[in-house]
Design an enzyme around this catalytic site. Structure first.
Site, PDB file in Angstrom:
ATOM      1  N   ASP A 205       0.825  -1.200   0.000  1.00 20.64           N
ATOM      2  CA  ASP A 205       0.000   0.000   0.000  1.00 20.64           C
ATOM      3  C   ASP A 205       0.866   1.260   0.000  1.00 20.64           C
ATOM      4  OD1 ASP A 205      -2.622  -0.912  -0.162  1.00 20.64           O
ATOM      5  OD2 ASP A 205      -2.802  -1.222   1.984  1.00 20.64           O
ATOM      6  N   VAL A 206       1.913   1.249   0.806  1.00 23.45           N
ATOM      7  CA  VAL A 206       2.789   2.424   0.896  1.00 23.45           C
ATOM      8  C   VAL A 206       3.496   2.662  -0.432  1.00 23.45           C
ATOM      9  CG1 VAL A 206       4.802   3.395   2.060  1.00 23.45           C
ATOM     10  CG2 VAL A 206       3.074   2.160   3.388  1.00 23.45           C
TER      11      VAL A 206
END
Length: 425
Positions: A205-206
């Site tokens: 996600d990051v």
């Protein structure tokens, strides 16, 4: 058709020189008296329809750079991550939500309600950037898909984030943990022969958030030249595969699947954790032969650098077992911190395996100011890693409570498009 409103830089006053609508300026050049420092994305409006982590974090990055970000959430429940706890903030909001929603205004809209859907479409018409991570095709029923938003606002940069793209994988739900598994990351994480492991944070996600922010900034640059917006598409699986770098390249070169190596590096040695006194671990990242010679000399064993088994990196990789035994025999004389104090002046990359609290303390000692307060009773924010000399990042403000700014924003959206965005109180 009247042009959508673009937020204007707010005027500074004698009382708040050096501040912006989002907070107080951090490191940057002194502004002329009575004038706030410029922000890289000042004057841009971002409509954040995303939830969970990748989209909200991308939007928070744009807020760091000075954009006005309006976070749109479902009434009643809001973003899923508001309930992802413990731990929770004093107001009951999960710390997880706070991690990705700093410096935004909060607006709750029910897209199933005709009036709220109309307000959402008007927000998209006035925005410079729209970020969403709905399943492909699901926004069309509300007139918020890319075709509709670009028709109403040709200069809009519309960023869509999915788990597996808009083709054959469009119907698959995208969650970080699943993508770490099916995308190959877990297959190379952990100890040889052990259970495959995910990273200790929602790393995919990051990474996807950073890809989204990069794509948005590129699209805005294109818009500056042409006046035209465009669709920016990112997906979790592609962001992960693009981040496997040398592991993916090695597979493409050989046809072989890499496996887990614990803390070791497949192509560099010593590049791993080594046992010191009482088994405490020291991370050592020797990237070239010069650094290895400095390591050997500091350990009091300069002969290791001349040993034919260890003289070159490829030799050290080939003879890793003997190398590590020789190094750990000498490292057993002191602690990781003790060795770090000796090796760092010799330009040998190394350090102890810190806890998170120790990592923050280290950053503070190094003058990196890693934590930013955002108000009494609110969870502090980890500071933006970006440092811009001419357009410093914004000091973050607290993430919005659900619909915190809803009343003035709904009034603004119902009014003339050329009216300025209401200032935050």
């Amino acid at each position: 058709m009247p042009q959508p409103h673009r937020p204007q830089p707010r005027p500074a006053t004698d009382a708040d020189t050096g501040a912006t609508a989002m907070g107080t300026a951090v490191d940057g050049p002194a502004a002329p008296p009575g004038q706030a420092p410029a922000r890289a994305l000042e004057g841009l409006l971002v409509a954040d329809f995303s939830r969970v982590l990748a989209g909200p974090l991308a939007a928070a990055t744009l807020a760091d750079l000075g954009a006005e970000v309006i976070k749109v959430e479902r009434p009643g429940t809001g973003d899923d991550t508001r309930a992802w706890g413990p731990p929770f903030a004093a107001d009951g909001t999960a710390a997880y939500f706070d991690a990705a929603n700093r410096s935004k205004r909060g607006l709750a809209l029910d897209l199933g309600d005709p009036d709220d859907a109309a307000a959402a479409r008007e927000l998209a018409r006035r925005a410079d950037v729209l970020i969403e991570n709905f399943r492909p095709g699901s926004l069309a029923r509300y007139g918020l898909d890319h075709t509709a938003t670009r028709a109403a606002n040709p200069s809009l940069v519309h960023c869509t984030i999915t788990g597996f793209g808009s083709g054959a994988g469009a119907g698959l739900p995208g969650y970080d943990f699943v993508v770490q598994a099916v995308g190959g990351l877990m297959s190379i994480t952990g100890e040889p022969g052990g259970t495959p492991l995910k990273a200790g944070v929602a790393l995919v996600d990051v990474l996807t958030a950073k890809d989204a922010a990069t794509g948005i900034l590129a699209a805005l640059h294109h818009r500056d030249r042409t006046g035209q917006g465009q669709l920016v598409e990112v997906n979790l699986l592609s962001s992960l595969l693009g981040s496997l770098v040398n592991q993916a390249s090695g597979h493409l070169a050989t046809g072989r699947d890499p496996g887990p190596m614990g803390n070791r590096h497949p192509s560099i040695a010593p590049y791993e954790t080594l046992a010191c006194r009482d088994g405490q671990l020291l991370a050592v990242a020797v990237g070239n032969d010069r650094q290895f010679r400095a390591l050997a000399q500091t350990l009091g064993a300069p002969e290791l650098a001349d040993d034919v088994r260890f003289a070159r990196n490829q030799d050290r990789v080939q003879n890793r077992t003997d190398l590590i035994k020789a190094l750990e025999n000498r490292l057993a004389a002191d602690t990781p911190r003790g060795w770090t104090e000796r090796l760092a002046p010799a330009s040998v990359p190394c350090g102890p395996v810190n806890s998170l609290s120790e990592a923050l303390e280290l950053a503070e000692r190094l003058g990196l100011a890693p934590v930013s307060p955002v108000g009494e009773g609110r969870i502090p924010q980890v500071a933006s890693p970006l440092r811009l000399s001419a357009t410093p990042v914004v000091q973050p403000s607290a993430p919005p409570r659900l619909d915190e700014h809803g009343t003035p924003l709904r009034t603004w959206l119902a009014g003339p498009a050329d009216q300025p965005l209401p200032r935050r109180m």
